[in-house]
Design a protein around this motif. Structure first.
Motif, PDB file in Angstrom:
ATOM      1  N   UNK A  17       0.833  -1.194   0.000  1.00 16.86           N
ATOM      2  CA  UNK A  17       0.000   0.000   0.000  1.00 16.86           C
ATOM      3  C   UNK A  17       0.875   1.254   0.000  1.00 16.86           C
ATOM      4  N   UNK A  18       0.309   2.370  -0.423  1.00 21.25           N
ATOM      5  CA  UNK A  18       1.074   3.618  -0.455  1.00 21.25           C
ATOM      6  C   UNK A  18       0.367   4.694   0.369  1.00 21.25           C
ATOM      7  N   UNK A  19       1.029   5.132   1.426  1.00 21.31           N
ATOM      8  CA  UNK A  19       0.480   6.193   2.265  1.00 21.31           C
ATOM      9  C   UNK A  19       0.564   7.526   1.537  1.00 21.31           C
ATOM     10  N   UNK A  20      -0.543   8.271   1.564  1.00 18.51           N
ATOM     11  CA  UNK A  20      -0.578   9.602   0.959  1.00 18.51           C
ATOM     12  C   UNK A  20      -0.472  10.699   2.008  1.00 18.51           C
ATOM     13  N   UNK A  21      -0.480  10.303   3.290  1.00 19.86           N
ATOM     14  CA  UNK A  21      -0.504  11.279   4.365  1.00 19.86           C
ATOM     15  C   UNK A  21      -1.931  11.749   4.625  1.00 19.86           C
ATOM     16  N   UNK A  22      -2.125  12.469   5.710  1.00 20.17           N
ATOM     17  CA  UNK A  22      -3.446  12.984   6.105  1.00 20.17           C
ATOM     18  C   UNK A  22      -4.472  11.856   6.187  1.00 20.17           C
ATOM     19  N   UNK A  23      -4.046  10.707   6.715  1.00 14.82           N
ATOM     20  CA  UNK A  23      -4.909   9.536   6.940  1.00 14.82           C
ATOM     21  C   UNK A  23      -5.504   8.980   5.642  1.00 14.82           C
ATOM     22  N   UNK A  24      -4.737   9.080   4.552  1.00 12.84           N
ATOM     23  CA  UNK A  24      -5.170   8.543   3.254  1.00 12.84           C
ATOM     24  C   UNK A  24      -4.179   7.481   2.797  1.00 12.84           C
ATOM     25  N   UNK A  25      -4.703   6.469   2.095  1.00 10.94           N
ATOM     26  CA  UNK A  25      -3.827   5.403   1.616  1.00 10.94           C
ATOM     27  C   UNK A  25      -4.343   4.841   0.290  1.00 10.94           C
ATOM     28  N   UNK A  26      -3.412   4.526  -0.604  1.00 14.58           N
ATOM     29  CA  UNK A  26      -3.751   3.829  -1.839  1.00 14.58           C
ATOM     30  C   UNK A  26      -3.689   2.337  -1.559  1.00 14.58           C
ATOM     31  N   UNK A  27      -4.719   1.617  -1.972  1.00 18.29           N
ATOM     32  CA  UNK A  27      -4.756   0.168  -1.789  1.00 18.29           C
ATOM     33  C   UNK A  27      -5.342  -0.458  -3.053  1.00 18.29           C
ATOM     34  N   UNK A  28      -5.411  -1.759  -3.050  1.00 22.00           N
ATOM     35  CA  UNK A  28      -5.995  -2.490  -4.169  1.00 22.00           C
ATOM     36  C   UNK A  28      -7.452  -2.815  -3.878  1.00 22.00           C
ATOM     37  N   UNK A  29      -8.259  -2.764  -4.898  1.00 27.17           N
ATOM     38  CA  UNK A  29      -9.682  -3.076  -4.756  1.00 27.17           C
ATOM     39  C   UNK A  29      -9.884  -4.472  -4.178  1.00 27.17           C
ATOM     40  N   UNK A  30      -8.987  -5.403  -4.531  1.00 23.44           N
ATOM     41  CA  UNK A  30      -9.126  -6.797  -4.087  1.00 23.44           C
ATOM     42  C   UNK A  30      -8.818  -6.977  -2.599  1.00 23.44           C
ATOM     43  N   UNK A  31      -8.199  -5.984  -1.964  1.00 21.43           N
ATOM     44  CA  UNK A  31      -7.838  -6.084  -0.546  1.00 21.43           C
ATOM     45  C   UNK A  31      -9.032  -5.774   0.362  1.00 21.43           C
ATOM     46  N   UNK A  32     -10.095  -6.513   0.218  1.00 24.33           N
ATOM     47  CA  UNK A  32     -11.353  -6.174   0.903  1.00 24.33           C
ATOM     48  C   UNK A  32     -11.224  -6.182   2.428  1.00 24.33           C
ATOM     49  N   UNK A  33     -10.618  -7.205   2.985  1.00 27.09           N
ATOM     50  CA  UNK A  33     -10.506  -7.307   4.448  1.00 27.09           C
ATOM     51  C   UNK A  33      -9.583  -6.221   4.999  1.00 27.09           C
ATOM     52  N   UNK A  34      -8.432  -6.044   4.347  1.00 27.92           N
ATOM     53  CA  UNK A  34      -7.473  -5.015   4.776  1.00 27.92           C
ATOM     54  C   UNK A  34      -8.098  -3.625   4.663  1.00 27.92           C
ATOM     55  N   UNK A  35      -8.763  -3.360   3.552  1.00 29.53           N
ATOM     56  CA  UNK A  35      -9.366  -2.036   3.340  1.00 29.53           C
ATOM     57  C   UNK A  35     -10.442  -1.725   4.381  1.00 29.53           C
ATOM     58  N   UNK A  36     -11.228  -2.748   4.731  1.00 31.73           N
ATOM     59  CA  UNK A  36     -12.259  -2.575   5.757  1.00 31.73           C
ATOM     60  C   UNK A  36     -11.608  -2.214   7.102  1.00 31.73           C
ATOM     61  N   UNK A  37     -10.535  -2.933   7.433  1.00 30.72           N
ATOM     62  CA  UNK A  37      -9.835  -2.673   8.694  1.00 30.72           C
ATOM     63  C   UNK A  37      -9.214  -1.276   8.699  1.00 30.72           C
ATOM     64  N   UNK A  38      -8.674  -0.856   7.570  1.00 27.15           N
ATOM     65  CA  UNK A  38      -8.085   0.480   7.473  1.00 27.15           C
ATOM     66  C   UNK A  38      -9.145   1.557   7.702  1.00 27.15           C
TER      67      UNK A  38
END
Length: 279
Positions: free
Chosen positions: A226-247
């Motif tokens: 994943x790539x942190x953009x700062x200000x509590x934003x992050x680039x992730x993959x659409x397929x990372x459903x569980x990780x994205x939910x946790x984030x």
């Protein structure tokens, strides 16, 4: 100032289009699975454009390395080195396939006016193994593409600038540190904990870094890339459903990219991004 840490606001990046990435060279565990399959050129270009569009939308300035036939894997711009607030570190590739990238990226950084403040000349060091933990604490994976000698060279040069540099050995199948650990916000990381050494987990605890755990199989599906953009934003993959939910449950704004083809060559959004300025 260039790159202050790994999670402050990302302002400028260096990327390279996947123009000559025709098939997945079998140089890591993921790409071995797809080595006999030609990659979809149209899809690769679309995925790269998605990444660039996401950066523009987030207000990030994008610089581009010129693609060249001899640099098939240059889309994974992260790997030529690392960047700190004083300037950049030139790494040294382990795989011959990537040798031409070193000079090309060194020339590009000179063109961009970013000083080289350290260089690995004898060992191996690739940028996928470089991770800020705080402004002065840096973790370096000793996994498959960075070796002990490269780590020692890096530590010696960065220590002079006041950085604490910590080794993180792990299973070579994981390729780079950013495949099994990634700091996504201040005091928040995504990681496969069981694959990391106890000493590193203790360091993270001391630095009060909370870990969102992922299973080992997520490593090979870019669950940590994943790539942190700062200000509590992050680039992730659409397929990372569980990780994205946790984030999201941790207050993060998750920007999802529908990238699947580029992953076959062994790298995700973090691998495709070399940070030039954070602050």
């Amino acid at each position: 100032m260039f790159v202050r840490n790994g999670t402050s606001e990302l302002k400028r990046v260096l990327t390279c289009p996947p123009t000559y990435l025709k098939e997945a060279a079998p140089i890591n565990e993921i790409s071995k699975k797809y080595a006999d399959q030609p990659l979809d050129r149209e899809k690769l270009a679309d995925e790269f454009n998605q990444l660039i569009a996401a950066y523009h939308e987030a207000g990030v300035e994008v610089e581009q390395q010129t693609a060249a036939p001899e640099m098939t894997n240059a889309v994974f711009a992260r790997d030529f080195g690392g960047c700190v607030k004083e300037g950049y570190i030139l790494g040294r590739f382990k795989k011959e396939l990537r040798f031409p990238e070193r000079k090309a990226y060194e020339d590009k950084m000179k063109e961009l006016g970013i000083p080289k403040i350290a260089e690995v000349k004898e060992g191996y060091f690739e940028g996928g193994d470089f991770a800020f933990l705080t402004e002065k604490d840096i973790a370096v994976g000793i996994i498959d593409r960075t070796n002990q000698k490269g780590f020692e060279e890096l530590k010696e040069q960065l220590s002079r600038l006041g950085y604490n540099v910590y080794p993180v050995p792990a299973d070579p199948r994981y390729l780079h540190l950013d495949m099994c650990f990634n700091l996504v916000d201040d005091h928040l990381a995504v990681a496969y904990k069981e694959g990391l050494p106890a000493s590193f987990l203790k360091l993270l605890e001391k630095l009060e870094v909370e870990i969102i755990p992922v299973p080992e199989e997520a490593i090979f599906k870019h669950g940590c890339n994943l790539e942190s953009l700062g200000a509590h934003r992050v680039l992730s993959l659409k397929q990372n459903k569980v990780v994205n939910k946790a984030l999201r449950e941790h207050g993060m704004k998750v920007i999802e990219l529908d990238i699947t083809e580029t992953l076959k060559a062994g790298g995700g959004p973090h691998c495709m991004t070399f940070p030039l300025q954070r602050g």
